[in-house]
Write a protein that holds these residues in place. Structure first.
Motif, PDB file in Angstrom:
ATOM      1  N   ARG A  29     -26.443  15.286 -10.628  1.00 28.56           N
ATOM      2  CA  ARG A  29     -25.687  14.059 -10.343  1.00 28.56           C
ATOM      3  C   ARG A  29     -26.105  12.918 -11.261  1.00 28.56           C
ATOM      4  O   ARG A  29     -25.287  12.057 -11.606  1.00 28.56           O
ATOM      5  CB  ARG A  29     -25.887  13.660  -8.876  1.00 28.56           C
ATOM      6  N   PHE A  33     -23.110  11.050 -13.419  1.00 23.88           N
ATOM      7  CA  PHE A  33     -22.670   9.675 -13.205  1.00 23.88           C
ATOM      8  C   PHE A  33     -23.010   8.765 -14.383  1.00 23.88           C
ATOM      9  O   PHE A  33     -22.256   7.841 -14.687  1.00 23.88           O
ATOM     10  CB  PHE A  33     -23.248   9.133 -11.898  1.00 23.88           C
ATOM     11  N   ARG A  34     -24.118   9.027 -15.071  1.00 27.25           N
ATOM     12  CA  ARG A  34     -24.363   8.200 -16.243  1.00 27.25           C
ATOM     13  C   ARG A  34     -23.431   8.601 -17.385  1.00 27.25           C
ATOM     14  O   ARG A  34     -23.081   7.773 -18.221  1.00 27.25           O
ATOM     15  CB  ARG A  34     -25.823   8.251 -16.666  1.00 27.25           C
ATOM     16  N   ILE A  36     -20.253   9.469 -16.872  1.00 24.47           N
ATOM     17  CA  ILE A  36     -19.046   8.719 -16.512  1.00 24.47           C
ATOM     18  C   ILE A  36     -19.205   7.250 -16.890  1.00 24.47           C
ATOM     19  O   ILE A  36     -18.281   6.614 -17.421  1.00 24.47           O
ATOM     20  CB  ILE A  36     -18.773   8.852 -14.997  1.00 24.47           C
ATOM     21  N   ILE A  67     -24.363   1.280 -12.367  1.00 25.16           N
ATOM     22  CA  ILE A  67     -24.590   2.717 -12.557  1.00 25.16           C
ATOM     23  C   ILE A  67     -25.622   2.921 -13.663  1.00 25.16           C
ATOM     24  O   ILE A  67     -26.575   3.692 -13.531  1.00 25.16           O
ATOM     25  CB  ILE A  67     -23.280   3.438 -12.919  1.00 25.16           C
ATOM     26  N   CYS A  71     -29.287   4.458 -12.627  1.00 32.16           N
ATOM     27  CA  CYS A  71     -29.610   5.771 -13.186  1.00 32.16           C
ATOM     28  C   CYS A  71     -30.763   5.680 -14.184  1.00 32.16           C
ATOM     29  O   CYS A  71     -31.540   6.623 -14.332  1.00 32.16           O
ATOM     30  CB  CYS A  71     -28.380   6.393 -13.845  1.00 32.16           C
ATOM     31  N   ALA A 312     -22.545   4.103  -4.095  1.00 30.89           N
ATOM     32  CA  ALA A 312     -23.428   5.177  -4.554  1.00 30.89           C
ATOM     33  C   ALA A 312     -23.673   6.189  -3.437  1.00 30.89           C
ATOM     34  O   ALA A 312     -23.731   7.402  -3.694  1.00 30.89           O
ATOM     35  CB  ALA A 312     -24.757   4.588  -5.031  1.00 30.89           C
ATOM     36  N   CYS A 315     -20.627   8.448  -3.176  1.00 36.33           N
ATOM     37  CA  CYS A 315     -20.597   9.395  -4.305  1.00 36.33           C
ATOM     38  C   CYS A 315     -21.674  10.461  -4.135  1.00 36.33           C
ATOM     39  O   CYS A 315     -21.456  11.637  -4.445  1.00 36.33           O
ATOM     40  CB  CYS A 315     -20.786   8.647  -5.630  1.00 36.33           C
ATOM     41  N   TRP A 316     -22.854  10.052  -3.647  1.00 37.65           N
ATOM     42  CA  TRP A 316     -23.964  10.973  -3.423  1.00 37.65           C
ATOM     43  C   TRP A 316     -23.590  12.025  -2.381  1.00 37.65           C
ATOM     44  O   TRP A 316     -23.845  13.212  -2.549  1.00 37.65           O
ATOM     45  CB  TRP A 316     -25.172  10.158  -2.970  1.00 37.65           C
TER      46      TRP A 316
END
Length: 412
Positions: A29, A33-34, A36, A67, A71, A312, A315-316
């Motif tokens: 993850r 996400f980083r 994205i 984000i 991250c 977050a 999304c998690w």
């Protein structure tokens, strides 16, 4: 996105007893996400790009910067936290200082690359727009001597070039955080929250304490501070750091928490730029003006933090434990397409420093191209896709170089 060295983010074969379990294993993850975030950052920095009308920042208080920084904290817990656990505080600090050195020169290189690009365009004399003015670099070109000193001492930080300096300062705080953690985690919490409070200029002004504001000068000819105040943004960085270190427990997955997070995200929509622009909520515009103290991006207002944590968490949960739902396999066409897309996104996320530097340069090139060929729908789509391809190519090239294939060849 993180600027921690991906080459250092690998599972530990053996860790000391004090190492946090969360810092031992890579989580898909994080890279997803980083990755994205890298594409969103490209869109957000491309001038005149209608894609920016629909990026996450338009739907709530937080955006891709959160984000990026969150991250960064998570990946730093893996890359640098491991050095502290295995090599001790002194060598762990040396590891962090080396990364700060790398990011510093990446920042300097990015500035000169972009400034040279804009100056070269202006030297042609073929365009009505003065491109050095688009990033407010007038002072640098009119009187470069003092600005060169300011650039190298980080006392001259133009807005477009302020993320990497912010990251450097936050990284430089890590040795103190790690030292405090060895005494008591409560001291870490007090320090992080305390520094954040004194970074809130408007909040301090409300209590007549404006002179105590923590900020760094952005230019020698005015009192402007860095747009991204590292003393405010360290809160979200070290939140990600703490989660990955195991200092903060993983939140449970419950219907109540999911409902609360979803409610917080939905409540943000009317108060967002979309609410003001698309739905005509004038009351929301007035509310945002009256409550800037809580949503300020520069000092990292509290409601940005709350919104990001809610988003977050959702999304998690959606991604599943260690990203199991992202890795879902299948044999159909859509499954294969997703698997290929996921591999690309992960690669972009893994090579974040190189990708970020190239994306900031590419964004200016993309803006220049659209200035000359127009900004109709398909042109903008095409330019954005081309920019995304540049980032993907950068990620794969950076990964290839970091794998040091010449060493493998010698070993054979």
């Amino acid at each position: 996105m993180t600027l921690a060295d991906p080459a250092q983010i690998t599972p530990l074969a053996k860790a000391p007893a004090q190492a946090a379990p969360g810092a031992k294993q890579r989580d898909v993850r994080l890279d997803f996400f980083r990755g994205i975030a890298m594409f969103i950052i490209l869109f957000a920095h491309t001038p005149g790009n209608f894609f920016t009308s629909w990026i996450p920042a338009r739907w709530g208080f937080s955006d891709a910067t959160e984000i990026f920084v969150f991250c960064s904290g998570m990946a730093s817990a893996i890359a640098f936290g491991r050095a502290y656990d295995t090599a001790g505080w002194r060598l762990g600090t040396a590891r962090v200082s080396f990364r700060v050195w790398q990011v510093y020169w990446a920042h300097i290189g990015l500035f000169f690359a972009v400034a040279t690009l804009l100056a070269a365009i202006d030297m042609t004399g073929a365009y009505d727009k003065v491109y050095i003015g688009t990033l407010n670099l007038w002072k640098f070109f009119v009187d470069p001597g003092p600005q060169l000193v300011g650039l190298l001492t980080l006392t001259y930080v133009p807005n477009y070039f302020d993320i990497l300096p912010m990251y450097m300062v936050v990284l430089a705080m890590m040795p103190l955080i790690m030292a405090l953690s060895r005494v008591h985690l409560g001291l870490v919490a007090v320090f992080i929250v305390g520094v954040w409070v004194f970074a809130q200029r408007r909040l301090l002004a409300e209590f007549g304490l404006a002179d105590l504001h923590l900020g760094l000068p952005a230019e020698p000819w005015s009192d402007r501070k860095w747009f991204f105040n590292p003393f405010g943004w360290q809160l979200i960085f070290f939140s990600g750091f703490a989660f990955m270190r195991g200092w903060l427990p993983k939140p449970p997955v419950t219907p109540m928490l999911i409902g609360l997070a979803l409610a917080l995200v939905l409540i943000n929509v009317p108060l967002s730029n979309i609410g003001v622009r698309e739905f005509g909520f004038d009351w929301a515009r007035d509310w945002r003006i009256a409550n800037t103290i809580w949503i300020t991006k520069s000092d990292f207002g509290l409601l940005r933090y709350v919104h990001f944590l809610a988003l977050a968490y959702l999304c998690w949960v959606a991604a599943g434990d260690k990203g199991v739902r992202l890795l879902a396999t299948g044999t159909g066409l859509l499954a294969r397409i997703w698997q290929q897309a996921l591999a690309i996104i992960l690669k972009v996320g893994q090579q974040s420093l190189a990708v970020f530097i190239v994306s900031m340069f590419t964004a200016r090139v993309s803006g220049f191209v659209m200035d000359n060929i127009g900004r109709d729908t398909w042109t903008v789509v095409g330019v954005n896709l081309a920019g995304m391809c540049v980032l993907v190519l950068t990620a794969y090239c950076a990964g290839w170089y970091k794998s040091q294939p010449w060493r493998k060849k010698v070993a054979q």
